[in-house]
Design an enzyme around this catalytic site. Structure first.
Site, PDB file in Angstrom:
ATOM      1  N   CYS A 236     -58.174  22.893  65.514  1.00 57.06           N
ATOM      2  CA  CYS A 236     -58.209  21.608  65.290  1.00 57.06           C
ATOM      3  C   CYS A 236     -58.399  21.204  66.662  1.00 57.06           C
ATOM      4  CB  CYS A 236     -57.054  20.943  64.746  1.00 57.06           C
ATOM      5  SG  CYS A 236     -57.214  19.021  64.225  1.00 57.06           S
TER       6      CYS A 236
ATOM      7  N   CYS B  73     -50.779  20.717  58.061  1.00 55.18           N
ATOM      8  CA  CYS B  73     -50.596  19.343  57.258  1.00 55.18           C
ATOM      9  C   CYS B  73     -51.671  19.495  56.099  1.00 55.18           C
ATOM     10  CB  CYS B  73     -51.555  18.443  58.403  1.00 55.18           C
ATOM     11  SG  CYS B  73     -53.197  18.618  58.462  1.00 55.18           S
TER      12      CYS B  73
END
EC number: 2.8.1.13
Length: 364
Positions: free
Chosen positions: A101, A193
């Site tokens: 990410c 997440c």
């Protein structure tokens, strides 16, 4: 300087934005919407990208008196992070989605948009120190995140800011309270997440399906059990092997190798995990220059793993690493980050993606 503050909804990014404002920068806050499907990201105070976090980020921006926006990066996040995560496990690798990410979203897609809109830098709440292009470990060793930033190129670092890296986490919480930020005591996020259940095996199984294979003894070659896919395993794993009893030497069994082409998962005692050499591809040298000849360094192969002394050398776009002492639990797909010891905070030299390992005969 115009600064885009990436605000996750947590205390660290809120204080990072506050410090950018206090430094006199023209700051705009932005929260990244990373899911096109409601409910697929964790909700509640423990998430790093939940619906509630967007509200927390907006309220923090209001306290700081800065403009705030929510930007949709769901498609990029799915392609570059989630799909990559699934494909890597299907290939018998062990990826780090937070690292990906940073590499593909926060300091690539987000930073590119920020620069195109006239911003000079992106500020985040990462715990690392950055000065004049030199990336160092954070002052707070327990919170240090330089490992997951070790994949960033010199160009990416040139437009990054890490305002909280020079301060212990406890002090950051105190500062947040002093600034009237409601997230001062918000718990840290730890899990992935996009897997709200925390069940990585179930998440992967739903996307990869059943790909049967065998669990095999690393020493004897005996088939010990059957499994539904190599995506359910990682190097060094001890639980959930589907195998009864210890290894032949009486020690616990661990996953020692994964062979995706045949679906074979080999298990053995801890000694089967030891490696003395690491090969990595996709090398990134933080300074922007590839070193010539052997480099004395320390290496880290997991986000919260210890350091090992080594000698590294750039080879054909990758890195060949010889370890001074054996390491265990080294898996393909993990990042290996290289450091140089420094009193002001260990300096990140570069990184690569682990593509292979080797061990001396006497370690087997």
């Amino acid at each position: 300087m115009r600064v885009l503050a990436a605000m996750s909804g947590g205390v660290d990014s809120a204080v990072a934005a506050a410090r950018a404002v206090a430094a006199g920068h023209d700051v705009v806050g932005v929260h990244l919407a990373l899911s096109a499907e409601p409910g697929t990201l964790r909700t509640g105070s423990r998430g790093c990208c939940s619906k509630e976090d967007a509200g927390d980020a907006r309220r923090a921006a209001d306290v700081l008196g800065i403009p705030f926006y929510v930007w949709d990066f769901a498609d990029r996040f799915k392609e570059d992070v989630i799909d990559d995560f699934v494909a890597s496990y299907a290939a018998g690798e062990t990826p780090n989605p937070c690292l990906r990410c940073n590499e593909k979203i926060k300091f690539a897609a987000l930073a590119d948009r920020a620069i195109a809109l006239g911003f000079d830098a992106v500020a985040t709440g990462h715990y690392a120190q950055l000065e004049n292009g030199v990336l160092r470990r954070a002052v707070d060793a327990d919170k240090d995140q330089s490992y997951v930033l070790g994949v960033l190129t010199a160009e990416q670092l040139s437009r990054a800011m890490f305002p909280v890296g020079d301060t212990p986490k406890d002090r950051i919480r105190e500062e947040a309270a002093e600034r009237g930020l409601a997230v001062a005591n918000k718990p840290d996020s730890h899990d992935i997440c996009f897997i709200p259940s925390g069940d990585t095996r179930a998440f992967l199984g739903a996307r990869i399906g059943v790909r049967p294979g065998s669990v095999v003894d690393a020493d004897s070659g005996e088939v010990l059990a059957e499994h539904e896919g190599v995506h359910g395993f990682t190097i060094g794993q001890r639980k959930g092997l589907g195998v009864q009893g210890p290894a032949a030497d009486g020690q616990p069994r661990y996953v020692t190798s994964i062979e995706p082409d045949t679906g074979t998962v080999r298990v053995g005692s801890a000694r089967n995990l030891e490696v003395d050499a690491i090969t990595a591809d996709r090398a990134v040298w933080t300074s922007g220059s590839t070193p010539v000849g052997p480099v004395e360094c320390t290496v880290q192969v997991r986000a919260h793993g210890g350091l090992a002394e080594a000698v590294a050398e750039a080879v054909d776009g990758g890195i060949a690493i010889s370890l001074r002492e054996p390491l265990t639990g080294v898996a393909k797909g993990q990042a290996v980050v290289l450091y140089r010891t420094d009193p002001a905070g260990d300096i990140v030299l570069g990184s690569g993606t682990i593509s292979g390992t080797d061990a001396r005969p006497n370690t087997q």
